[in-house]
Enzyme design. Structure first.
Site, PDB file in Angstrom:
ATOM      1  CB  SER A 267      -1.187  -0.092   1.215  1.00  0.00           C
ATOM      2  OG  SER A 267       0.033   0.047   2.128  1.00  0.00           O
ATOM      3  CE  LYS A 268      -2.199   6.490  -2.487  1.00  0.00           C
ATOM      4  NZ  LYS A 268      -3.897   6.765  -2.704  1.00  0.00           N
ATOM      5  NE  ARG A 269      -0.340   0.295   6.045  1.00  0.00           N
ATOM      6  CZ  ARG A 269       0.425  -0.459   6.195  1.00  0.00           C
ATOM      7  NH1 ARG A 269       1.570  -0.446   7.229  1.00  0.00           N
ATOM      8  NH2 ARG A 269       0.214  -1.231   5.806  1.00  0.00           N
TER       9      ARG A 269
END
Ligand code: GLU
Length: 515
Positions: A267-269
């Site tokens: 994910s963006k994380r």
């Protein structure tokens, strides 16, 4: 059924059958993104594997935009996907075609299945289905469509439809296991009874995803469907539809998920962004393509750095790993650095001029003022790029290395000052002595002479050479990292180098406590 099963097996085989060789000449694959978001790392990798597969086989790479979800599809996402593919260099041979343009055909295909008895009308309403689902949950049993309308007398079914009662179309799923030889996972099997009679056309007349995909892939003559693992459960349904429609079955390959370094879904994380964010961050398309290719694929030896031609040569779908790939930004940086090191200086010069020019404008000036000569001496710029390009991992980092060679004034990096100029008095003294030694033309004759001058001074002062070299690097470059300092001195030239050393001495002396 028997015959289609047999032909399914034949088609999915990847041994060297003549049939397989013939198909290699006519490979047609597609990338089928939904324009509900940007082209992210996972989608870009799926596109790349399809593209590599097509290029390796001399086949055709199609782009189909799956825009049937009207509420979530956006033209700006389609544009961003096209821009992302173009930036990566994944040229599209056919398309983009838009799935929504095929709705009439999707409906026709669904109705054809009704006509031949492979599908039936289902009059169960959404409320009825929800109530039955709830009941099943209460009873603790799994819910699947109970096949109630499957058993309707065809005459009754038609009469109810003619009377205007709304209906959906469901596929009559046969009681048999569905198997295929996955190009990546090998033999796959969904046992008999594991798939419900599923809907292909909703009661509002809109086709369901699985039908639209099969209708489009069949129409486009797609020979291999290569897509993410998240579609594994769609594949048996799609195989049933191919068989029912009497269309030749393509090969299927399901590419494993990409995980973050913590083992969670990417994910963006984790720094997984739209591919265009990497472009804007100063990654080269060649570095990004290399990185994406290694997300789940390996050449089977220890090579890691590939240009795109070498990837096309080496790629094989059979070598895509079954287990999930791990997204590692550190690896991307390293690979990108290798591609910067391999890139022609002239190409990199364009990027450096752009980055430093933008920075100058952001500060209200222009490049000719902040970096005199940078734009007007392409040969010197190319030489300097060739000198520094082995180390930086991104284009802005490259620009930071080039900048001091042209900058009207150097900015000292705080961390470098703290680390290498922590004894201002001693350093100012060393640098003054160095300036004296380098003052004559002769010292700048060549790299070797410069080296012997610097080392000679260290010997004379009885200090390690690092005590001179590290502070000198900060004086010349403003930073603690650079290529070999003697090469830097030479490339900078006598006049500029002496001016930089003088400025550093003044800076350091200004920091000394006044007596
Ligand atoms: N549109 C689907 C997606 O973006 C891909 C469908 C397919 O490749 O079959 O996940």
């Amino acid at each position: 059924m028997e015959r289609s099963t047999a032909s399914a097996r034949g088609r999915a085989g990847f041994g060297g059958f003549p049939e397989e060789q013939e198909r290699r000449l006519t490979v047609r694959v597609r990338f089928a993104p939904s324009p509900t978001g940007f082209l992210h790392v996972g989608g870009a990798r799926t596109a790349l594997f399809n593209w590599l597969y097509a290029r390796r086989a001399g086949g055709t790479f199609l782009l189909r935009v799956e825009d049937t979800d009207r509420a979530r599809s956006r033209p700006e996402h389609t544009r961003a996907i096209l821009e992302g593919l173009a930036w990566l260099g994944l040229d599209v041979d056919e398309g983009p075609v838009f799935q929504a343009d095929g709705v009439e055909r999707h409906r026709r295909d669904a109705l054809a299945l009704l006509g031949q008895g492979a599908a039936y009308r289902c009059f169960c309403t959404a409320e009825e289905l929800a109530a039955r689902r709830e009941e099943a949950q209460r009873a603790g049993s799994g819910y699947g469509y109970d096949g109630r309308c499957r058993r309707l007398d065809p005459v009754v079914s038609r009469a109810r439809a003619d009377a205007g009662e709304p209906f959906a179309l469901r596929v009559r799923v046969p009681e048999e296991a569905i198997e295929w030889e996955d190009m990546i996972h090998g033999p796959m099997s969904f046992p008999a009874g594991s798939i419900d009679d599923f809907i292909i056309l909703r009661s509002d007349g809109t086709p369901v995803y699985n039908l639209a995909v099969v209708s489009d892939d069949a129409e486009a003559g797609i020979t291999h469907v290569i897509r993410g693992d998240d579609h594994l459960s769609n594949t048996p349904k799609q195989i049933l539809l191919y068989r029912a429609l009497g269309r030749p079955l393509p090969g299927f390959g399901h590419v494993p998920l990409i995980l973050g370094p913590d083992g969670k879904r990417l994910s963006k994380r984790h720094g997984a962004l739209s591919v265009l964010a990497y472009r804007d961050g100063g990654y080269l398309p060649a570095g990004m393509v290399n990185f994406l290719a290694l997300l789940g694929w390996s050449p089977g030896d220890d090579r890691e750095v590939f240009d795109v031609g070498a990837l096309v040569e080496a790629f094989s779908i059979g070598r895509v790993l079954k287990k999930s790939a791990v997204f590692d930004l550190e690896k991307l940086g390293w690979l990108n650095g290798r591609h910067i090191a391999d890139a022609p200086a002239a190409d990199l010069a364009v990027a450096v001029v752009e980055i430093l020019g933008r920075e100058a404008r952001e500060e209200g000036g222009e490049l000719a003022g902040s970096h005199p000569g940078l734009e007007t001496s392409p040969e010197r710029l190319a030489r300097i790029i060739a000198l520094v390009k082995g180390r930086p991992r991104t284009l802005p980092a490259l620009a930071r290395q080039v900048s001091p060679f042209f900058a009207a004034s150097v900015r000292y990096d705080e961390a470098a000052v703290k680390r290498f100029w922590k004894r201002p008095e001693e350093t100012a003294f060393h640098l003054r002595r160095l300036a004296e030694r380098l003052a004559g033309e002769a010292a700048f004759r060549d790299v070797e002479t410069l080296e012997s001058e610097v080392r000679g001074l260290a010997a004379e002062l009885d200090v390690g050479a690092g005590r001179i070299i590290n502070p000198l690097r900060v004086a010349l470059m403003g930073q603690g990292v650079s290529p070999g300092i003697f090469e830097v001195l030479e490339a900078m030239g006598r006049e500029r180098a002496l001016a930089r050393i003088g400025a550093a001495v003044r800076f350091l002396e200004a920091r000394l406590p006044t007596a």
